[in-house]
Design a protein around this motif. Sequence first.
Motif, PDB file in Angstrom:
ATOM      1  N   ALA A  65       0.833  -1.208   0.000  1.00 16.02           N
ATOM      2  CA  ALA A  65       0.000   0.000   0.000  1.00 16.02           C
ATOM      3  C   ALA A  65       0.869   1.261   0.000  1.00 16.02           C
ATOM      4  O   ALA A  65       0.496   2.281  -0.582  1.00 16.02           O
ATOM      5  CB  ALA A  65      -0.928  -0.004   1.217  1.00 16.02           C
ATOM      6  N   ALA A  66       2.047   1.186   0.629  1.00 12.79           N
ATOM      7  CA  ALA A  66       2.924   2.372   0.701  1.00 12.79           C
ATOM      8  C   ALA A  66       3.656   2.610  -0.607  1.00 12.79           C
ATOM      9  O   ALA A  66       4.124   3.722  -0.860  1.00 12.79           O
ATOM     10  CB  ALA A  66       3.946   2.179   1.820  1.00 12.79           C
ATOM     11  N   THR A  67       3.786   1.550  -1.413  1.00 14.45           N
ATOM     12  CA  THR A  67       4.664   1.664  -2.578  1.00 14.45           C
ATOM     13  C   THR A  67       3.947   1.580  -3.926  1.00 14.45           C
ATOM     14  O   THR A  67       4.583   1.725  -4.962  1.00 14.45           O
ATOM     15  CB  THR A  67       5.748   0.546  -2.526  1.00 14.45           C
ATOM     16  OG1 THR A  67       5.090  -0.716  -2.328  1.00 14.45           O
ATOM     17  CG2 THR A  67       6.743   0.782  -1.409  1.00 14.45           C
ATOM     18  N   SER A  68       2.618   1.293  -3.904  1.00 14.74           N
ATOM     19  CA  SER A  68       1.946   1.202  -5.203  1.00 14.74           C
ATOM     20  C   SER A  68       0.514   1.706  -5.124  1.00 14.74           C
ATOM     21  O   SER A  68      -0.061   1.826  -4.036  1.00 14.74           O
ATOM     22  CB  SER A  68       1.962  -0.247  -5.712  1.00 14.74           C
ATOM     23  OG  SER A  68       1.259  -1.051  -4.805  1.00 14.74           O
ATOM     24  N   GLY A  69      -0.026   1.972  -6.293  1.00 11.10           N
ATOM     25  CA  GLY A  69      -1.440   2.383  -6.401  1.00 11.10           C
ATOM     26  C   GLY A  69      -1.705   3.749  -5.790  1.00 11.10           C
ATOM     27  O   GLY A  69      -0.786   4.538  -5.549  1.00 11.10           O
ATOM     28  N   GLU A  70      -2.988   3.991  -5.531  1.00 10.07           N
ATOM     29  CA  GLU A  70      -3.418   5.321  -5.056  1.00 10.07           C
ATOM     30  C   GLU A  70      -2.897   5.657  -3.678  1.00 10.07           C
ATOM     31  O   GLU A  70      -2.812   6.815  -3.300  1.00 10.07           O
ATOM     32  CB  GLU A  70      -4.945   5.345  -4.986  1.00 10.07           C
ATOM     33  CG  GLU A  70      -5.596   5.644  -6.296  1.00 10.07           C
ATOM     34  CD  GLU A  70      -7.112   5.568  -6.174  1.00 10.07           C
ATOM     35  OE1 GLU A  70      -7.640   5.811  -5.079  1.00 10.07           O
ATOM     36  OE2 GLU A  70      -7.741   5.256  -7.203  1.00 10.07           O
ATOM     37  N   THR A  71      -2.581   4.639  -2.882  1.00  8.99           N
ATOM     38  CA  THR A  71      -2.150   4.878  -1.502  1.00  8.99           C
ATOM     39  C   THR A  71      -0.638   5.090  -1.391  1.00  8.99           C
ATOM     40  O   THR A  71      -0.117   5.328  -0.303  1.00  8.99           O
ATOM     41  CB  THR A  71      -2.537   3.673  -0.610  1.00  8.99           C
ATOM     42  OG1 THR A  71      -2.050   2.483  -1.244  1.00  8.99           O
ATOM     43  CG2 THR A  71      -4.039   3.575  -0.420  1.00  8.99           C
ATOM     44  N   SER A  79      10.933   6.188   3.236  1.00  8.36           N
ATOM     45  CA  SER A  79      11.162   4.816   2.727  1.00  8.36           C
ATOM     46  C   SER A  79      10.481   3.827   3.659  1.00  8.36           C
ATOM     47  O   SER A  79      10.274   4.114   4.839  1.00  8.36           O
ATOM     48  CB  SER A  79      12.655   4.509   2.616  1.00  8.36           C
ATOM     49  OG  SER A  79      13.235   4.417   3.896  1.00  8.36           O
ATOM     50  N   ILE A  80      10.144   2.642   3.104  1.00  8.13           N
ATOM     51  CA  ILE A  80       9.466   1.618   3.921  1.00  8.13           C
ATOM     52  C   ILE A  80      10.187   0.286   3.777  1.00  8.13           C
ATOM     53  O   ILE A  80      10.728  -0.024   2.708  1.00  8.13           O
ATOM     54  CB  ILE A  80       7.968   1.486   3.564  1.00  8.13           C
ATOM     55  CG1 ILE A  80       7.296   0.465   4.513  1.00  8.13           C
ATOM     56  CG2 ILE A  80       7.733   1.107   2.106  1.00  8.13           C
ATOM     57  CD1 ILE A  80       5.813   0.635   4.685  1.00  8.13           C
ATOM     58  N   HIS A  81      10.176  -0.488   4.861  1.00 11.80           N
ATOM     59  CA  HIS A  81      10.934  -1.738   4.909  1.00 11.80           C
ATOM     60  C   HIS A  81      10.066  -2.849   5.480  1.00 11.80           C
ATOM     61  O   HIS A  81       9.415  -2.652   6.513  1.00 11.80           O
ATOM     62  CB  HIS A  81      12.194  -1.524   5.746  1.00 11.80           C
ATOM     63  CG  HIS A  81      12.970  -0.360   5.215  1.00 11.80           C
ATOM     64  ND1 HIS A  81      13.942  -0.498   4.262  1.00 11.80           N
ATOM     65  CD2 HIS A  81      12.822   0.976   5.437  1.00 11.80           C
ATOM     66  CE1 HIS A  81      14.370   0.714   3.932  1.00 11.80           C
ATOM     67  NE2 HIS A  81      13.707   1.629   4.631  1.00 11.80           N
TER      68      HIS A  81
END
Length: 315
Positions: A65-71, A79-81
Amino acid sequence: MDSTQAWHHTTVLRAEAIDHLVTTPDGVYLDGTFGRGGHTRELLSRLSPKARVIAIDRDPQAVEAATSGETRIDDPRFSIHHTAFAQMRPTLAALGITHVDGLLLDLGVSSPQIDNPARGFSFRFDGPLDMRMDTTRGESAAEFLARADERHIAEVIKHHGEERFAVQIAKALVARREGGDPVRTTRQLSEIVARSVKTREPGQDPATRTFQALRIFVNAELEELEQGLSAALQLLNPEARLVVISFHSLEDRIVKTFIARESRTEVDRRAPFAPEPAHRLRPIARVKPGETEIRANPRSRSAVMRVAERTEEAA
Ligand SMILES: C[S@@+](CC[C@H](N)C(=O)[O-])C[C@H]1O[C@@H](n2cnc3c(N)ncnc32)[C@H](O)[C@@H]1O
């Protein structure tokens, strides 16, 4: 339920958590429980272009959710891990970060996890009895119930669910398994619990405590919290804030005891004249959602947020 609902999480104490977390707008911050990024987004909106926000979540769907699409969060400071927050130190070290200016843990499960029947967290829907936050590893709740002995099952339900009928529930689960039909779904589990729980608590489904217990066990939530808090202590800069939101008394007790222990100046009884070890935290606040928030988001009802500050000493 449509897919938009399944992806939505209403952030608890959104503004209050960030009010307490931010001490410098140019700092480095860690959100150890990204979820759907409600706190992270609020945090980014308060920080300068020089800041950094590192997020962690053990659920691959949260990372997606953090890295793709509308969200998706499209921000060079972010950055997210995909990892558990007990691993926060090596995760940050790999990014060249040894200290942070604020660290947030908003514990437990997100609404997209509970509201998705396929994840098996809720007795309100029928689905496979999974309950893992990290679906890429570990044992599901059904797998645990298929292999554990009766005593172990009873212990988990008693200690992690504070359930009075733990022994009866474990007996019923093992009897069903021995009859060649182990529980595989959330509906089967809630039916078996409903038959074993003799006195019902008003306004609560009889399966509430058993589901909570299995979820905590399957995800090693209490061990994660203990390890995450000690790691946090090593990471916080002087005056940096630790903000932890808990949703049940087992978690809150761990947070409360940890802050109290690290805030106390303890005298070593074996060496009473030795210099006292400096306390490493200062308690700042304990906050609960107000009536307006609880009315708008009933899931916030049980939340307790504790805030502590890293002291200068021993940093
Ligand atoms: C209550 S939600 C966080 C919601 C988030 N603050 C927001 O506003 O969207 C908790 C999230 O933390 C994650 N989580 C829980 N325990 C974790 C752990 N030990 N390590 C990493 N992530 C964890 C869960 O997968 C879930 O996505």
